[in-house]
Scaffold this motif. Structure first.
Motif, PDB file in Angstrom:
ATOM      1  N   PHE A 168       0.840  -1.183   0.000  1.00 46.16           N
ATOM      2  CA  PHE A 168       0.000   0.000   0.000  1.00 46.16           C
ATOM      3  C   PHE A 168       0.879   1.237   0.000  1.00 46.16           C
ATOM      4  CE2 PHE A 168      -4.546  -0.284   0.265  1.00 46.16           C
ATOM      5  CZ  PHE A 168      -4.926   1.045   0.208  1.00 46.16           C
ATOM      6  N   MET A 169       0.594   2.173  -0.898  1.00 50.26           N
ATOM      7  CA  MET A 169       1.433   3.371  -0.944  1.00 50.26           C
ATOM      8  C   MET A 169       1.090   4.302   0.217  1.00 50.26           C
ATOM      9  SD  MET A 169       3.914   4.889  -2.105  1.00 50.26           S
ATOM     10  CE  MET A 169       4.449   4.243  -3.674  1.00 50.26           C
ATOM     11  N   THR A 170       2.135   4.734   0.930  1.00 47.56           N
ATOM     12  CA  THR A 170       1.989   5.704   2.030  1.00 47.56           C
ATOM     13  C   THR A 170       2.911   6.887   1.724  1.00 47.56           C
ATOM     14  OG1 THR A 170       3.849   5.126   3.470  1.00 47.56           O
ATOM     15  CG2 THR A 170       1.927   3.655   3.546  1.00 47.56           C
ATOM     16  N   PRO A 171       2.768   7.978   2.476  1.00 49.31           N
ATOM     17  CA  PRO A 171       3.681   9.121   2.245  1.00 49.31           C
ATOM     18  C   PRO A 171       5.147   8.733   2.462  1.00 49.31           C
ATOM     19  CG  PRO A 171       1.791   9.810   3.540  1.00 49.31           C
ATOM     20  CD  PRO A 171       1.697   8.313   3.434  1.00 49.31           C
ATOM     21  N   ASP A 172       5.390   7.630   3.163  1.00 52.90           N
ATOM     22  CA  ASP A 172       6.766   7.155   3.383  1.00 52.90           C
ATOM     23  C   ASP A 172       7.183   6.063   2.412  1.00 52.90           C
ATOM     24  OD1 ASP A 172       6.920   8.860   5.580  1.00 52.90           O
ATOM     25  OD2 ASP A 172       6.155   7.325   6.951  1.00 52.90           O
ATOM     26  N   GLY A 173       6.358   5.833   1.388  1.00 51.43           N
ATOM     27  CA  GLY A 173       6.675   4.775   0.433  1.00 51.43           C
ATOM     28  C   GLY A 173       5.762   3.579   0.643  1.00 51.43           C
ATOM     29  N   PRO A 174       5.968   2.515  -0.162  1.00 50.62           N
ATOM     30  CA  PRO A 174       5.089   1.351  -0.072  1.00 50.62           C
ATOM     31  C   PRO A 174       5.240   0.621   1.267  1.00 50.62           C
ATOM     32  CG  PRO A 174       6.411   1.310  -2.104  1.00 50.62           C
ATOM     33  CD  PRO A 174       6.979   2.377  -1.234  1.00 50.62           C
ATOM     34  N   ALA A 175       4.105   0.206   1.822  1.00 50.19           N
ATOM     35  CA  ALA A 175       4.110  -0.567   3.075  1.00 50.19           C
ATOM     36  C   ALA A 175       3.247  -1.807   2.867  1.00 50.19           C
ATOM     37  CB  ALA A 175       3.555   0.274   4.218  1.00 50.19           C
ATOM     38  N   PRO A 176       3.721  -2.964   3.376  1.00 54.64           N
ATOM     39  CA  PRO A 176       2.932  -4.179   3.212  1.00 54.64           C
ATOM     40  C   PRO A 176       1.725  -4.196   4.152  1.00 54.64           C
ATOM     41  CG  PRO A 176       4.891  -4.650   4.492  1.00 54.64           C
ATOM     42  CD  PRO A 176       4.984  -3.210   4.083  1.00 54.64           C
ATOM     43  N   MET A 177       0.726  -4.944   3.752  1.00 54.27           N
ATOM     44  CA  MET A 177      -0.479  -5.076   4.578  1.00 54.27           C
ATOM     45  C   MET A 177      -0.140  -5.594   5.969  1.00 54.27           C
ATOM     46  SD  MET A 177      -3.610  -4.494   4.743  1.00 54.27           S
ATOM     47  CE  MET A 177      -4.560  -4.399   3.263  1.00 54.27           C
ATOM     48  N   SER A 178       0.920  -6.419   6.065  1.00 54.96           N
ATOM     49  CA  SER A 178       1.303  -6.944   7.379  1.00 54.96           C
ATOM     50  C   SER A 178       1.668  -5.818   8.345  1.00 54.96           C
ATOM     51  CB  SER A 178       2.477  -7.916   7.239  1.00 54.96           C
ATOM     52  OG  SER A 178       3.538  -7.316   6.551  1.00 54.96           O
ATOM     53  N   THR A 179       2.049  -4.667   7.815  1.00 52.81           N
ATOM     54  CA  THR A 179       2.341  -3.498   8.658  1.00 52.81           C
ATOM     55  C   THR A 179       1.056  -2.730   8.962  1.00 52.81           C
ATOM     56  OG1 THR A 179       4.518  -3.281   7.654  1.00 52.81           O
ATOM     57  CG2 THR A 179       3.670  -1.344   8.779  1.00 52.81           C
ATOM     58  N   LEU A 180       0.189  -2.629   7.934  1.00 52.40           N
ATOM     59  CA  LEU A 180      -1.063  -1.879   8.109  1.00 52.40           C
ATOM     60  C   LEU A 180      -2.060  -2.627   8.982  1.00 52.40           C
ATOM     61  CD1 LEU A 180       0.136  -0.375   5.597  1.00 52.40           C
ATOM     62  CD2 LEU A 180      -2.201  -0.100   4.809  1.00 52.40           C
ATOM     63  N   LEU A 181      -2.017  -3.955   8.893  1.00 50.81           N
ATOM     64  CA  LEU A 181      -2.978  -4.775   9.637  1.00 50.81           C
ATOM     65  C   LEU A 181      -2.238  -5.990  10.214  1.00 50.81           C
ATOM     66  CD1 LEU A 181      -6.097  -4.889  10.205  1.00 50.81           C
ATOM     67  CD2 LEU A 181      -6.244  -6.465   8.281  1.00 50.81           C
ATOM     68  N   PRO A 182      -1.464  -5.746  11.283  1.00 49.86           N
ATOM     69  CA  PRO A 182      -0.673  -6.846  11.828  1.00 49.86           C
ATOM     70  C   PRO A 182      -1.541  -7.962  12.414  1.00 49.86           C
ATOM     71  CG  PRO A 182      -0.199  -4.759  12.976  1.00 49.86           C
ATOM     72  CD  PRO A 182      -1.330  -4.508  12.041  1.00 49.86           C
ATOM     73  N   TRP A 183      -1.040  -9.165  12.301  1.00 53.27           N
ATOM     74  CA  TRP A 183      -1.687 -10.343  12.898  1.00 53.27           C
ATOM     75  C   TRP A 183      -3.160 -10.386  12.496  1.00 53.27           C
ATOM     76  CZ3 TRP A 183      -4.027 -12.261  17.871  1.00 53.27           C
ATOM     77  CH2 TRP A 183      -3.738 -13.611  18.071  1.00 53.27           C
ATOM     78  N   ALA A 184      -3.391 -10.260  11.190  1.00 51.76           N
ATOM     79  CA  ALA A 184      -4.771 -10.171  10.688  1.00 51.76           C
ATOM     80  C   ALA A 184      -5.500 -11.496  10.786  1.00 51.76           C
ATOM     81  CB  ALA A 184      -4.741  -9.712   9.239  1.00 51.76           C
ATOM     82  N   PHE A 185      -6.771 -11.399  11.007  1.00 48.34           N
ATOM     83  CA  PHE A 185      -7.658 -12.543  10.877  1.00 48.34           C
ATOM     84  C   PHE A 185      -8.004 -12.685   9.403  1.00 48.34           C
ATOM     85  CE2 PHE A 185     -11.971 -14.200  10.360  1.00 48.34           C
ATOM     86  CZ  PHE A 185     -11.916 -15.365  11.099  1.00 48.34           C
ATOM     87  N   GLY A 186      -7.956 -13.911   8.879  1.00 53.84           N
ATOM     88  CA  GLY A 186      -8.256 -14.073   7.460  1.00 53.84           C
ATOM     89  C   GLY A 186      -8.732 -15.472   7.137  1.00 53.84           C
ATOM     90  N   PRO A 187      -8.829 -15.782   5.831  1.00 53.26           N
ATOM     91  CA  PRO A 187      -9.344 -17.072   5.375  1.00 53.26           C
ATOM     92  C   PRO A 187      -8.619 -18.266   5.990  1.00 53.26           C
ATOM     93  CG  PRO A 187      -8.984 -15.591   3.513  1.00 53.26           C
ATOM     94  CD  PRO A 187      -8.456 -14.899   4.719  1.00 53.26           C
ATOM     95  N   ASP A 188      -7.302 -18.132   6.243  1.00 46.72           N
ATOM     96  CA  ASP A 188      -6.523 -19.254   6.787  1.00 46.72           C
ATOM     97  C   ASP A 188      -6.905 -19.601   8.228  1.00 46.72           C
ATOM     98  OD1 ASP A 188      -5.234 -19.446   4.411  1.00 46.72           O
ATOM     99  OD2 ASP A 188      -3.412 -18.398   5.070  1.00 46.72           O
ATOM    100  N   ASP A 189      -7.594 -18.684   8.890  1.00 42.98           N
ATOM    101  CA  ASP A 189      -7.978 -18.933  10.281  1.00 42.98           C
ATOM    102  C   ASP A 189      -9.276 -19.729  10.397  1.00 42.98           C
ATOM    103  OD1 ASP A 189      -5.856 -17.492  11.658  1.00 42.98           O
ATOM    104  OD2 ASP A 189      -6.699 -15.739  10.669  1.00 42.98           O
ATOM    105  N   LEU A 190      -9.966 -19.901   9.279  1.00 38.49           N
ATOM    106  CA  LEU A 190     -11.208 -20.663   9.303  1.00 38.49           C
ATOM    107  C   LEU A 190     -10.913 -22.139   9.045  1.00 38.49           C
ATOM    108  CD1 LEU A 190     -13.449 -18.220   7.241  1.00 38.49           C
ATOM    109  CD2 LEU A 190     -13.477 -18.581   9.716  1.00 38.49           C
ATOM    110  N   PRO A 191     -11.706 -23.028   9.629  1.00 41.04           N
ATOM    111  CA  PRO A 191     -11.484 -24.455   9.369  1.00 41.04           C
ATOM    112  C   PRO A 191     -11.661 -24.783   7.897  1.00 41.04           C
ATOM    113  CG  PRO A 191     -13.460 -24.096  10.713  1.00 41.04           C
ATOM    114  CD  PRO A 191     -12.830 -22.768  10.518  1.00 41.04           C
ATOM    115  N   LYS A 192     -10.831 -25.678   7.384  1.00 39.56           N
ATOM    116  CA  LYS A 192     -10.878 -26.029   5.955  1.00 39.56           C
ATOM    117  C   LYS A 192     -12.066 -26.956   5.682  1.00 39.56           C
ATOM    118  CE  LYS A 192      -7.231 -23.820   4.512  1.00 39.56           C
ATOM    119  NZ  LYS A 192      -7.179 -22.984   5.663  1.00 39.56           N
TER     120      LYS A 192
END
Ligand code: THU
Length: 129
Positions: A105-129
């Motif tokens: 994601f572009m920020t005024p300080d340059g590109p930042a990964p989502m892992s920085t914007l949303l640390p320890w995110a809940f996502g599809p991998d957290d749901l049972p398969k």
């Protein structure tokens, strides 16, 4: 994949002009590169029932899926002046679903990964398969 940040910025500024933001008067545009080279974009769409307004990122995600899906690689979000805008919390979650931790994601300080914007995110991998 090569990321043309300037092109993404141009797309974000262009769609920002189409925003429907009569209540906040705060138009937002967002554009993202997809892993197949496509560029998808979105603008905010507000509502007389204020709380129902859709953020620009909602439109982008909808356009992504409706135009064939894929993974988001890089994104630029802008305000009315074309300045880089920080996506709201809900939208970080929406984007995480389709780009994961590596989405840049572009920020005024340059590109930042989502892992920085949303640390320890809940996502599809957290749901049972
Ligand atoms: N907005 C977005 O579209 N995306 C964001 O990430 C931040 C906020 C919109 C919502 C509302 O229409 C306006 O900006 C003011 O909050």
């Amino acid at each position: 994949m090569e990321i043309n940040w300037e092109l993404l910025h141009d797309h974000a500024k262009e769609i920002m002009k189409k925003a429907y933001a009569p209540y906040s008067k705060f138009p937002v545009g967002v554009a993202a590169l997809v892993n197949d080279g496509r560029i998808v974009s979105g603008c905010n769409v507000e509502n007389a029932s204020y709380g129902l307004g859709l953020c620009a990122e909602c439109g982008l995600v909808s356009n992504l899926v409706a135009s064939g899906g894929g993974r988001l690689i890089a994104a630029v979000c802008v305000d009315a002046k074309g300045n880089f805008l920080s996506p709201c919390g809900r939208c970080r979650q929406l984007l995480f679903e389709h780009g994961g931790n590596d989405l840049l994601f572009m920020t005024p300080d340059g590109p930042a990964p989502m892992s920085t914007l949303l640390p320890w995110a809940f996502g599809p991998d957290d749901l049972p398969k």
